[in-house]
Scaffold this active site. Structure first.
Site, mmCIF file in Angstrom:
data_model
loop_
_atom_site.group_PDB
_atom_site.id
_atom_site.type_symbol
_atom_site.label_atom_id
_atom_site.label_comp_id
_atom_site.label_asym_id
_atom_site.label_seq_id
_atom_site.Cartn_x
_atom_site.Cartn_y
_atom_site.Cartn_z
ATOM 1 N N SER A 75 0.855 -1.198 0.000
ATOM 2 C CA SER A 75 0.000 0.000 0.000
ATOM 3 C C SER A 75 0.887 1.243 0.000
ATOM 4 C CB SER A 75 -0.865 -0.003 1.259
ATOM 5 O OG SER A 75 -1.506 1.245 1.414
ATOM 6 N N TYR A 114 -0.957 -0.378 10.667
ATOM 7 C CA TYR A 114 -1.212 -0.693 9.247
ATOM 8 C C TYR A 114 -0.007 -0.229 8.417
ATOM 9 C CZ TYR A 114 -3.539 -1.056 4.707
ATOM 10 O OH TYR A 114 -3.851 -1.395 3.408
HETATM 11 N N1 LIG Z 1 -8.815 -1.041 -0.848
HETATM 12 C C1 LIG Z 1 -7.833 -0.169 -0.765
HETATM 13 O O1 LIG Z 1 -8.015 1.059 -0.849
HETATM 14 C C2 LIG Z 1 -6.411 -0.649 -0.613
HETATM 15 C C3 LIG Z 1 -5.389 0.278 -0.795
HETATM 16 C C4 LIG Z 1 -4.072 -0.136 -0.652
HETATM 17 C C5 LIG Z 1 -3.803 -1.450 -0.327
HETATM 18 N N2 LIG Z 1 -4.818 -2.340 -0.154
HETATM 19 C C6 LIG Z 1 -4.465 -3.711 0.189
HETATM 20 O O2 LIG Z 1 -5.010 -4.575 -0.772
HETATM 21 C C7 LIG Z 1 -5.263 -5.861 -0.190
HETATM 22 C C8 LIG Z 1 -6.684 -6.282 -0.516
HETATM 23 O O3 LIG Z 1 -7.573 -5.373 0.121
HETATM 24 P P1 LIG Z 1 -9.065 -5.147 -0.368
HETATM 25 O O4 LIG Z 1 -9.271 -3.711 -0.463
HETATM 26 O O5 LIG Z 1 -9.362 -6.027 -1.520
HETATM 27 O O6 LIG Z 1 -9.844 -5.653 0.942
HETATM 28 P P2 LIG Z 1 -11.055 -6.659 1.146
HETATM 29 O O7 LIG Z 1 -12.058 -6.555 0.080
HETATM 30 O O8 LIG Z 1 -11.459 -6.446 2.571
HETATM 31 O O9 LIG Z 1 -10.360 -8.107 0.994
HETATM 32 C C9 LIG Z 1 -9.485 -8.590 1.963
HETATM 33 C C10 LIG Z 1 -9.217 -10.050 1.670
HETATM 34 O O10 LIG Z 1 -8.314 -10.509 2.694
HETATM 35 C C11 LIG Z 1 -8.808 -11.749 3.170
HETATM 36 N N3 LIG Z 1 -8.401 -11.984 4.550
HETATM 37 C C12 LIG Z 1 -8.481 -11.135 5.599
HETATM 38 N N4 LIG Z 1 -8.085 -11.773 6.712
HETATM 39 C C13 LIG Z 1 -7.753 -13.039 6.351
HETATM 40 C C14 LIG Z 1 -7.301 -14.194 7.061
HETATM 41 N N5 LIG Z 1 -7.088 -14.170 8.386
HETATM 42 N N6 LIG Z 1 -7.077 -15.325 6.361
HETATM 43 C C15 LIG Z 1 -7.288 -15.375 5.031
HETATM 44 N N7 LIG Z 1 -7.711 -14.327 4.307
HETATM 45 C C16 LIG Z 1 -7.950 -13.177 4.966
HETATM 46 C C17 LIG Z 1 -10.326 -11.628 3.066
HETATM 47 O O11 LIG Z 1 -10.891 -12.922 3.015
HETATM 48 P P3 LIG Z 1 -11.731 -13.603 4.203
HETATM 49 O O12 LIG Z 1 -12.336 -12.530 5.032
HETATM 50 O O13 LIG Z 1 -12.742 -14.445 3.470
HETATM 51 O O14 LIG Z 1 -10.756 -14.450 4.937
HETATM 52 C C18 LIG Z 1 -10.457 -10.924 1.721
HETATM 53 O O15 LIG Z 1 -10.433 -11.863 0.685
HETATM 54 C C19 LIG Z 1 -4.986 -5.687 1.313
HETATM 55 O O16 LIG Z 1 -3.684 -6.139 1.610
HETATM 56 C C20 LIG Z 1 -5.048 -4.180 1.515
HETATM 57 O O17 LIG Z 1 -4.261 -3.781 2.614
HETATM 58 C C21 LIG Z 1 -6.121 -1.967 -0.293
#
Ligand SMILES: NC(=O)c1ccc[n+]([C@@H]2O[C@H](COP(=O)([O-])OP(=O)(O)OC[C@H]3O[C@@H](n4cnc5c(N)ncnc54)[C@H](OP(=O)(O)O)[C@@H]3O)[C@@H](O)[C@H]2O)c1
Length: 262
Positions: A155, A168
């Site tokens: 990120s 974070y």
């Molecule tokens: N959205 C943004 O603005 C943004 C910006 C920068 C970086 N990111 C990064 O991008 C990545 C994806 O984020 P997103 O926005 O797509 O979030 P999201 O929609 O909340 O997806 C998060 C994913 O992580 C999985 N997860 C969480 N805890 C877990 C665990 N204990 N075991 C296995 N899987 C787990 C969830 O699956 P389950 O709950 O089914 O386990 C889900 O598939 C993250 O690393 C986030 O920090 C996001």
């Protein structure tokens, strides 16, 4: 294995075609959309996350042809001991592995004066240690096979220690350092290690967070992530404008940065 100069140039110009992939954290958001776009390219994808129902929903919508393009594996990334055997099982069932993408992540809401260790621990365990557990397995395999791509979804938050989210930011900065070291280890074997640094993306993680700067839709984020990774880029900001914004932000002196509500 040392790549010749011509091979190195070829890697930069010719995007790689992936036939087999693991996406960890594929049950929603960026991981789900990357899965959908990889399947559309003809790739077979092993999807990993905790929520079986969500994995089944994705598999059902994508496994429409004669052969399954999505294989699902319910798993909590904090159960690190499961990873070596699960990784072997998946690569066996996929019949190989071209790329592993770690998109699992959590960012619980944290108040400015809150120091909640349980939340902090979860962020380190999911965002960092889970990635290390999975990528250590992939690194050993790819070093042996002298091919493969490792993609960590970090990120822009890892670029500086920002006051709203101390841990974070820490989890992402540490992930960046780990991925850089992996790249330095594995580059000589022809293995690519890609660090993805998205700014805000419209996913369940950012729902309800109000107006976010330069928010992009998830399909655009996934497309740019896949394209950059297939070109074997090292550090990728999504969208690219963040590279220049953070070039400035990284150079703001600490005593000034302290005064910014950022
Ligand atoms: N959205 C943004 O603005 C943004 C910006 C920068 C970086 N990111 C990064 O991008 C990545 C994806 O984020 P997103 O926005 O797509 O979030 P999201 O929609 O909340 O997806 C998060 C994913 O992580 C999985 N997860 C969480 N805890 C877990 C665990 N204990 N075991 C296995 N899987 C787990 C969830 O699956 P389950 O709950 O089914 O386990 C889900 O598939 C993250 O690393 C986030 O920090 C996001």
């Amino acid at each position: 294995m040392h790549l010749t100069f011509g091979e190195q140039i070829g890697c930069l110009i010719m995007p790689t075609v992936w036939k087999t992939a693991i996406v960890v954290g594929a049950s929603s958001g960026i991981g789900e959309e990357i899965t959908r776009q990889l399947v559309a390219q003809g790739c077979t994808v092993a999807i990993v996350a905790r929520r079986l129902q969500e994995l089944e929903r994705i598999a059902q919508s994508l496994n429409t042809g004669q052969s399954a393009k999505v294989l699902l594996y319910p798993h909590d990334v904090c159960v690190y001991d499961e990873v070596p055997a699960l990784f072997q099982k998946i690569t066996h069932e996929l019949g190989g592995l071209d790329v592993i993408i770690y998109a699992a992540g959590v960012m619980p809401s944290v108040q400015p004066s809150e120091y909640a260790f349980a939340k902090d621990r979860q962020m380190i365990e999911v965002n960092l240690l889970g990635a290390v557990a999975w990528f250590n397995e992939a690194a050993q395999r790819f070093e042996r096979t002298k091919a493969g791509t490792i993609v960590g979804i970090s990120s822009v938050a890892g670029e500086r220690g920002r006051y709203p989210q101390p841990v974070y930011c820490t989890s992402k900065a540490a992930l960046n350092a780990y991925l850089e070291a992996l790249r330095n280890r594995l580059g000589r074997f022809g293995v690519k290690v890609v660090t993805i640094k998205p700014g805000p993306v419209a996913t369940p993680m950012t729902e309800g967070l109000g107006k976010l700067p330069l928010l992009i839709p998830v399909d655009r984020a996934a497309r740019e992530i896949i394209q950059s990774a297939q070109r074997g880029k090292a550090n990728v900001f999504i969208p690219g404008i963040w590279r220049w914004i953070f070039l400035i932000i990284r150079n703001i002196p600490s005593f000034v940065f302290q005064k910014l509500k950022f």
